[in-house]
Design a protein around this motif. Structure first.
Motif, PDB file in Angstrom:
ATOM      1  N   ILE A  30       0.854  -1.189   0.000  1.00  0.00           N
ATOM      2  CA  ILE A  30       0.000   0.000   0.000  1.00  0.00           C
ATOM      3  C   ILE A  30       0.892   1.241   0.000  1.00  0.00           C
ATOM      4  CG2 ILE A  30      -1.637   1.381   1.358  1.00  0.00           C
ATOM      5  CD1 ILE A  30      -2.765  -1.230   2.452  1.00  0.00           C
ATOM      6  N   LEU A  31       0.512   2.233  -0.793  1.00  0.00           N
ATOM      7  CA  LEU A  31       1.202   3.526  -0.800  1.00  0.00           C
ATOM      8  C   LEU A  31       0.198   4.624  -0.474  1.00  0.00           C
ATOM      9  CD1 LEU A  31       3.708   5.291  -1.340  1.00  0.00           C
ATOM     10  CD2 LEU A  31       3.019   5.359  -3.752  1.00  0.00           C
ATOM     11  N   THR A  80       8.734   4.704   4.807  1.00  0.00           N
ATOM     12  CA  THR A  80       8.621   5.973   4.096  1.00  0.00           C
ATOM     13  C   THR A  80       9.450   5.951   2.818  1.00  0.00           C
ATOM     14  OG1 THR A  80      10.449   6.992   5.328  1.00  0.00           O
ATOM     15  CG2 THR A  80       8.226   7.250   6.226  1.00  0.00           C
ATOM     16  N   VAL A  81       9.052   6.788   1.887  1.00  0.00           N
ATOM     17  CA  VAL A  81       9.773   6.919   0.622  1.00  0.00           C
ATOM     18  C   VAL A  81       9.695   8.379   0.186  1.00  0.00           C
ATOM     19  CG1 VAL A  81       7.713   6.287  -0.718  1.00  0.00           C
ATOM     20  CG2 VAL A  81       9.980   6.014  -1.735  1.00  0.00           C
ATOM     21  N   ARG A  82      10.771   8.885  -0.380  1.00  0.00           N
ATOM     22  CA  ARG A  82      10.794  10.281  -0.808  1.00  0.00           C
ATOM     23  C   ARG A  82      10.219  10.411  -2.213  1.00  0.00           C
ATOM     24  NH1 ARG A  82      14.569  13.426  -3.389  1.00  0.00           N
ATOM     25  NH2 ARG A  82      16.241  11.905  -3.112  1.00  0.00           N
ATOM     26  N   ILE A  91       8.125   1.926  -5.821  1.00  0.00           N
ATOM     27  CA  ILE A  91       6.993   1.648  -4.916  1.00  0.00           C
ATOM     28  C   ILE A  91       5.660   2.005  -5.559  1.00  0.00           C
ATOM     29  CG2 ILE A  91       5.929   2.242  -2.702  1.00  0.00           C
ATOM     30  CD1 ILE A  91       8.402   0.441  -2.478  1.00  0.00           C
ATOM     31  N   VAL A  92       5.579   3.150  -6.235  1.00  0.00           N
ATOM     32  CA  VAL A  92       4.304   3.563  -6.817  1.00  0.00           C
ATOM     33  C   VAL A  92       3.869   2.611  -7.923  1.00  0.00           C
ATOM     34  CG1 VAL A  92       5.138   5.131  -8.644  1.00  0.00           C
ATOM     35  CG2 VAL A  92       2.966   5.594  -7.499  1.00  0.00           C
ATOM     36  N   ASN A  93       4.829   1.989  -8.599  1.00  0.00           N
ATOM     37  CA  ASN A  93       4.489   1.071  -9.683  1.00  0.00           C
ATOM     38  C   ASN A  93       4.264  -0.363  -9.225  1.00  0.00           C
ATOM     39  OD1 ASN A  93       4.572   2.396 -12.487  1.00  0.00           O
ATOM     40  ND2 ASN A  93       6.363   3.273 -11.473  1.00  0.00           N
TER      41      ASN A  93
END
Length: 386
Positions: A30-31, A80-82, A91-93
């Protein structure tokens, strides 16, 4: 500079497409993001914490923040991710579920959604007075409209807190997909005990937990004119003490936009019984501990209405307000004042029984609320069906 920005955006989007081509979607990933990748708050926060509490081993949860944003004491279990980093593109993909409370345009998300991904737009209110989206299209920039349309084309689900909001989504969100009419995740907190929250906030601001709290939470004005917000703090406190035989502390919560404008300083008008809580991260927690709310065009009106506690509209610029409203202020169940004198009179003459009756009718018949304190649970059930 503009050309460089366009080139950089397109390069980032191409990088994101490469990650899309050579990775797979992780079914448990999940993002989440909130308010342009700057806060840990609102609906995505409450969805996250519901999942962490009720199914801690079921999902891998990421939150995305812009460079320089520091979020102290994130709950255990959140990664967390920047934003716009290589790891973000990965992560988004590869996330199966993406939650956002703001519009993710093509160059906001850098996402071309693919099979196996579900994008849920939570929005950032359950209902609002101010007109939004296509209903004020003539005031929106072309860039925003394109971003909103791209965002809606990706959406698998939009959350709705009431029947009235569903109608707005259908008409004004450039969206024809599924709407989950089960309430607003952030409002679940208003159906739960607030004792721990009150203790936490009182400790943070060194407040006496035995006093009552009036929350003054005006919304944003583009010109930052102080005249809209001037408030006779001492007179209000005197009226409340005379009426309720209680001491009231006033909490001031300005719109977050004011934090980015150092020239705007309302604090010089405060006294010892007024506490500036603008930098507090969670508006719902402030609502939960407040005994009275005073605001103008803020959507917090409709959240606070779920508590059936006294809520007052104080709007000094009704005649000139250029945003447009869905409902005439005078048709709402909240007492309306355009001057300090009118506000003091409304506070002094407030009739709790009449107000509660008006609120019950308004919530059930006018806006048709879906709020029952189970929005997160209902969303989790939807996720499992997917």
């Amino acid at each position: 500079m503009l050309l460089f920005k366009k080139i950089a955006r397109n390069i980032c989007f191409i990088i994101s497409l490469l990650f899309r081509a050579f990775t797979e979607v992780h079914k448990s990933r999940i993002l989440c993001m909130s308010y342009d990748f700057t806060k840990y708050s609102c609906n995505p926060k409450y969805i996250t914490e519901y999942l962490l509490q009720n199914c801690p081993d079921e999902y891998e949860i990421y939150w995305c923040f812009k460079k320089g944003i520091s979020i102290p004491q994130l709950p255990y279990g959140i990664k967390t991710v920047r934003w716009r980093s290589l790891r973000y593109f990965y992560i988004v993909n590869t996330s199966a579920f993406i939650f956002s409370n703001f519009r993710l345009g093509k160059f906001g998300s850098y996402l071309k959604k693919r099979q196996g991904q579900r994008y849920i737009m939570t929005w950032h209110s359950s209902m609002g007075i101010k007109k939004i989206e296509k209903d004020v299209e003539n005031t929106l920039s072309i860039e925003y409209i394109e971003a909103a349309q791209y965002d809606s084309s990706m959406c698998d689900l939009i959350l709705s807190g009431c029947r009235y909001r569903t109608e707005v989504i259908r008409r004004a969100f450039w969206y024809n997909g599924e709407i989950l009419e089960k309430g607003t995740p952030r409002n679940d907190a208003l159906f739960q005990s607030s004792l721990d929250i009150k203790d936490k906030i009182c400790k943070k601001y060194n407040l006496n937990p035995d006093v009552k709290f009036l929350l003054y939470a005006p919304t944003f004005r583009k010109d930052y004119n102080l005249e809209y917000y001037k408030f006779d703090w001492k007179d209000v406190q005197c009226v409340l003490q005379q009426k309720y035989k209680e001491i009231y502390c006033i909490l001031l919560r300005l719109h977050p936009n004011f934090l980015n404008n150092p020239s705007f300083d309302l604090t010089k008008h405060l006294n010892d019984s007024v506490v500036n809580v603008t930098n507090y991260h969670d508006m719902q927690e402030l609502l939960a501990i407040s005994d009275i709310l005073v605001t103008d065009y803020s959507s917090s009106l409709f959240d606070f209405a779920l508590l059936y506690r006294p809520c007052f509209i104080y709007s000094t610029d009704v005649a000139s307000y250029d945003r447009g409203t869905y409902l005439n202020l005078n048709t709402l169940p909240f007492p309306v004042a355009t001057t300090n004198e009118e506000l003091l009179n409304n506070l002094s003459c407030f009739n709790s029984e009449e107000y509660i009756n008006r609120m019950k009718y308004f919530n059930s018949q006018v806006i048709g609320t879906y709020e029952k304190g189970e929005a997160c649970k209902e969303l989790y059930n939807w996720m499992n069906i997917m």
